[in-house]
Design a protein around this motif. Structure first.
Motif, PDB file in Angstrom:
ATOM      1  N   LEU A 110       0.843  -1.199   0.000  1.00  0.00           N
ATOM      2  CA  LEU A 110       0.000   0.000   0.000  1.00  0.00           C
ATOM      3  C   LEU A 110       0.874   1.244   0.000  1.00  0.00           C
ATOM      4  CD1 LEU A 110      -2.263  -0.874   3.070  1.00  0.00           C
ATOM      5  CD2 LEU A 110      -2.847  -1.217   0.692  1.00  0.00           C
ATOM      6  N   GLY A 111       0.323   2.333  -0.497  1.00  0.00           N
ATOM      7  CA  GLY A 111       0.962   3.626  -0.341  1.00  0.00           C
ATOM      8  C   GLY A 111       0.593   4.218   1.012  1.00  0.00           C
ATOM      9  N   THR A 112       1.339   5.217   1.434  1.00  0.00           N
ATOM     10  CA  THR A 112       1.052   5.860   2.715  1.00  0.00           C
ATOM     11  C   THR A 112      -0.363   6.443   2.734  1.00  0.00           C
ATOM     12  OG1 THR A 112       2.217   7.823   1.869  1.00  0.00           O
ATOM     13  CG2 THR A 112       3.433   6.406   3.399  1.00  0.00           C
ATOM     14  N   ASP A 113      -0.864   6.870   1.573  1.00  0.00           N
ATOM     15  CA  ASP A 113      -2.224   7.417   1.511  1.00  0.00           C
ATOM     16  C   ASP A 113      -3.261   6.354   1.847  1.00  0.00           C
ATOM     17  OD1 ASP A 113      -1.515   6.087  -0.865  1.00  0.00           O
ATOM     18  OD2 ASP A 113      -2.793   7.348  -2.119  1.00  0.00           O
ATOM     19  N   ALA A 114      -3.153   5.184   1.249  1.00  0.00           N
ATOM     20  CA  ALA A 114      -4.110   4.105   1.518  1.00  0.00           C
ATOM     21  C   ALA A 114      -3.955   3.580   2.945  1.00  0.00           C
ATOM     22  CB  ALA A 114      -3.922   2.973   0.521  1.00  0.00           C
ATOM     23  N   PHE A 115      -2.715   3.457   3.401  1.00  0.00           N
ATOM     24  CA  PHE A 115      -2.486   2.910   4.741  1.00  0.00           C
ATOM     25  C   PHE A 115      -3.039   3.843   5.826  1.00  0.00           C
ATOM     26  CE2 PHE A 115       0.049   1.758   8.506  1.00  0.00           C
ATOM     27  CZ  PHE A 115      -0.298   0.415   8.582  1.00  0.00           C
ATOM     28  N   SER A 116      -3.077   5.132   5.546  1.00  0.00           N
ATOM     29  CA  SER A 116      -3.602   6.080   6.537  1.00  0.00           C
ATOM     30  C   SER A 116      -5.088   5.849   6.806  1.00  0.00           C
ATOM     31  CB  SER A 116      -3.370   7.526   6.089  1.00  0.00           C
ATOM     32  OG  SER A 116      -4.231   7.865   5.013  1.00  0.00           O
ATOM     33  N   LYS A 117      -5.765   5.151   5.890  1.00  0.00           N
ATOM     34  CA  LYS A 117      -7.201   4.890   6.024  1.00  0.00           C
ATOM     35  C   LYS A 117      -7.497   3.440   6.398  1.00  0.00           C
ATOM     36  CE  LYS A 117      -8.140   8.258   2.406  1.00  0.00           C
ATOM     37  NZ  LYS A 117      -8.547   8.446   1.019  1.00  0.00           N
TER      38      LYS A 117
END
Length: 184
Positions: A110-117
């Motif tokens: 995952l990218g950091t953007d997806a992992f943040s959610k």
């Protein structure tokens, strides 16, 4: 035991940033096998994909085919979510992959953007118990990656707006042939 990576995404379209992630996780031997999984009906996006599932799958396959042979042989475009009716949940995909690769370690990329959610994902706790995460840095999204690959600052949004040079030549030809997205 092998390490099987799942790299899911809308891939609308798959671009050079995605190919960089794929190359890096394989070249660094973090995983043995990689499954690219285009999302069927992504729920955490504000808009639907522009390209159909079949078109996104085809573009993913073209992009994979452009990889060097030693990497390409370890990558598979898996249409499980596109073929599934209803919403796309990562937990369902992980459970299916775990059945196909019993005893293997499953890693979700995952990218950091997806992992943040991640806390918002369907059956998030179960998912987090089932897989290990490879969190990739995103130049346009601050976060805490556990793998810094010097990610490329490329976005599918920019490609859809006409930055066709951000995809492989094969994907660019497909986009033009099928008149997808805006072109400058």
């Amino acid at each position: 035991m092998s390490a099987v990576g799942i790299y899911g995404g809308t891939f609308d379209p798959i671009h050079l940033g995605h190919l960089h992630v794929i190359s890096q996780v394989l070249q660094r031997e973090i995983i043995d096998r990689l499954l690219i999984v285009p999302a069927g009906q992504p729920l955490l996006r504000s808009d639907s994909p522009v390209a159909t599932g079949a078109q996104r799958r085809a573009m993913c396959q073209l992009a994979v085919d452009s990889l060097p042979a030693d990497l390409r042989s370890r990558v598979e475009v898996n249409p499980i979510e596109i073929l599934r009716s209803g919403p796309s949940y990562s937990i369902d995909t992980v459970e299916a992959v775990a059945q196909t690769y019993p005893g293997d370690q499953i890693l979700l990329i995952l990218g950091t953007d997806a992992f943040s959610k991640i806390a918002d994902w369907h059956r998030s706790k179960e998912l987090q118990d089932m897989v290990d995460f490879i969190v990739i840095d995103r130049p346009d999204f601050p976060g805490s990656p556990n793998l810094d690959i010097n990610a490329l600052n490329v976005s599918a949004t920019a490609v859809r707006a006409g930055e066709i040079e951000s995809v492989s030549p094969q994907v660019a030809a497909y986009i033009k042939e099928h008149n997808l997205y805006a072109r400058k």
